[in-house]
Design a protein around this motif. Structure first.
Motif, PDB file in Angstrom:
ATOM      1  N   PRO A   1       2.031   5.207   0.282  1.00  0.00           N
ATOM      2  CA  PRO A   1       1.747   6.194   1.332  1.00  0.00           C
ATOM      3  C   PRO A   1       0.430   6.939   1.124  1.00  0.00           C
ATOM      4  O   PRO A   1      -0.203   7.365   2.082  1.00  0.00           O
ATOM      5  N   ASP A   2      -0.004   7.076  -0.143  1.00  0.00           N
ATOM      6  CA  ASP A   2      -1.264   7.769  -0.396  1.00  0.00           C
ATOM      7  C   ASP A   2      -2.473   6.839  -0.283  1.00  0.00           C
ATOM      8  O   ASP A   2      -3.603   7.244  -0.550  1.00  0.00           O
ATOM      9  N   GLY A   3      -2.233   5.568   0.110  1.00  0.00           N
ATOM     10  CA  GLY A   3      -3.324   4.624   0.315  1.00  0.00           C
ATOM     11  C   GLY A   3      -3.668   3.750  -0.877  1.00  0.00           C
ATOM     12  O   GLY A   3      -4.478   2.839  -0.769  1.00  0.00           O
ATOM     13  N   HIS A   4      -3.057   3.993  -2.017  1.00  0.00           N
ATOM     14  CA  HIS A   4      -3.345   3.188  -3.206  1.00  0.00           C
ATOM     15  C   HIS A   4      -2.644   1.831  -3.119  1.00  0.00           C
ATOM     16  O   HIS A   4      -1.472   1.769  -2.763  1.00  0.00           O
TER      17      HIS A   4
ATOM     18  N   THR B   1       0.854  -1.181   0.000  1.00  0.00           N
ATOM     19  CA  THR B   1       0.000   0.000   0.000  1.00  0.00           C
ATOM     20  C   THR B   1       0.889   1.228   0.000  1.00  0.00           C
ATOM     21  O   THR B   1       1.739   1.397   0.883  1.00  0.00           O
TER      22      THR B   1
END
Length: 126
Positions: free
Chosen positions: A69-72, A67
Motif C-alpha cells: 500500500p505504501d508503494g514499495h 506492491t
C-alpha cells in the motif's frame, strides 16, 4: 492431557506446517527435515505436503510480485495451485532448490485457516 492434532503429526508433517506458517518457499523446508527425508529426492518429499493439502491444512502457491500500500515493491503468495497439478510440480527437483535470482514463480507453502488451528493449538501451545 493434550488432544491437539499437532501431537499426532510426524516430524516431517510438522516441518511442512511450520514452513507454511512462515510462508516459506519450498526449499526452506529442507532445513527443518530429519533423515531420511532430509536427503531424499524431491519425489519422496512430495507425499508429505500432498497429505497436508488433502487435509486442507496448507496450500501450495507461486510467489508473485506485489506492491505494498505504501508503494514499495515486494512479493506475496499467489492463489493456491490446483491440487491436480501438485504431484508433477512437487516431483520436479527444480522446485526444491533456491532460485538463483528472484523468487517470482517459486513454490511457497501457505497455511490455511484449518492449518492455523493446528499450528496455534499445537506448535505454539505450551
Amino acid at each position: 492431557m493434550n488432544d491437539s492434532p499437532w501431537d499426532d503429526l510426524t516430524s516431517d508433517e510438522q516441518a511442512f506446517l511450520i514452513n507454511s506458517y512462515e510462508i516459506d518457499i519450498l526449499p526452506g523446508v529442507r532445513g527443518d527435515l530429519e533423515e531420511p527425508l532430509l536427503s531424499a529426492p524431491s519425489g519422496a518429499l512430495a507425499e508429505v505436503p500432498l497429505r497436508l493439502v488433502d487435509r486442507g491444512w496448507i496450500s501450495v502457491c507461486e510467489v508473485e510480485p506485489w506492491t505494498a500500500p505504501d508503494g514499495h515493491p515486494g512479493f506475496r503468495p499467489g492463489p493456491p495451485l490446483p491440487r491436480e497439478s501438485l504431484p508433477a510440480l512437487l516431483a520436479d527437483p527444480r522446485h526444491w532448490e533456491y532460485p538463483e535470482d528472484a523468487w517470482t514463480g517459486a513454490l511457497t507453502l501457505v497455511e490455511t485457516a484449518a492449518g492455523r488451528n493446528i499450528t496455534r493449538k499445537g506448535a505454539g501451545a505450551g
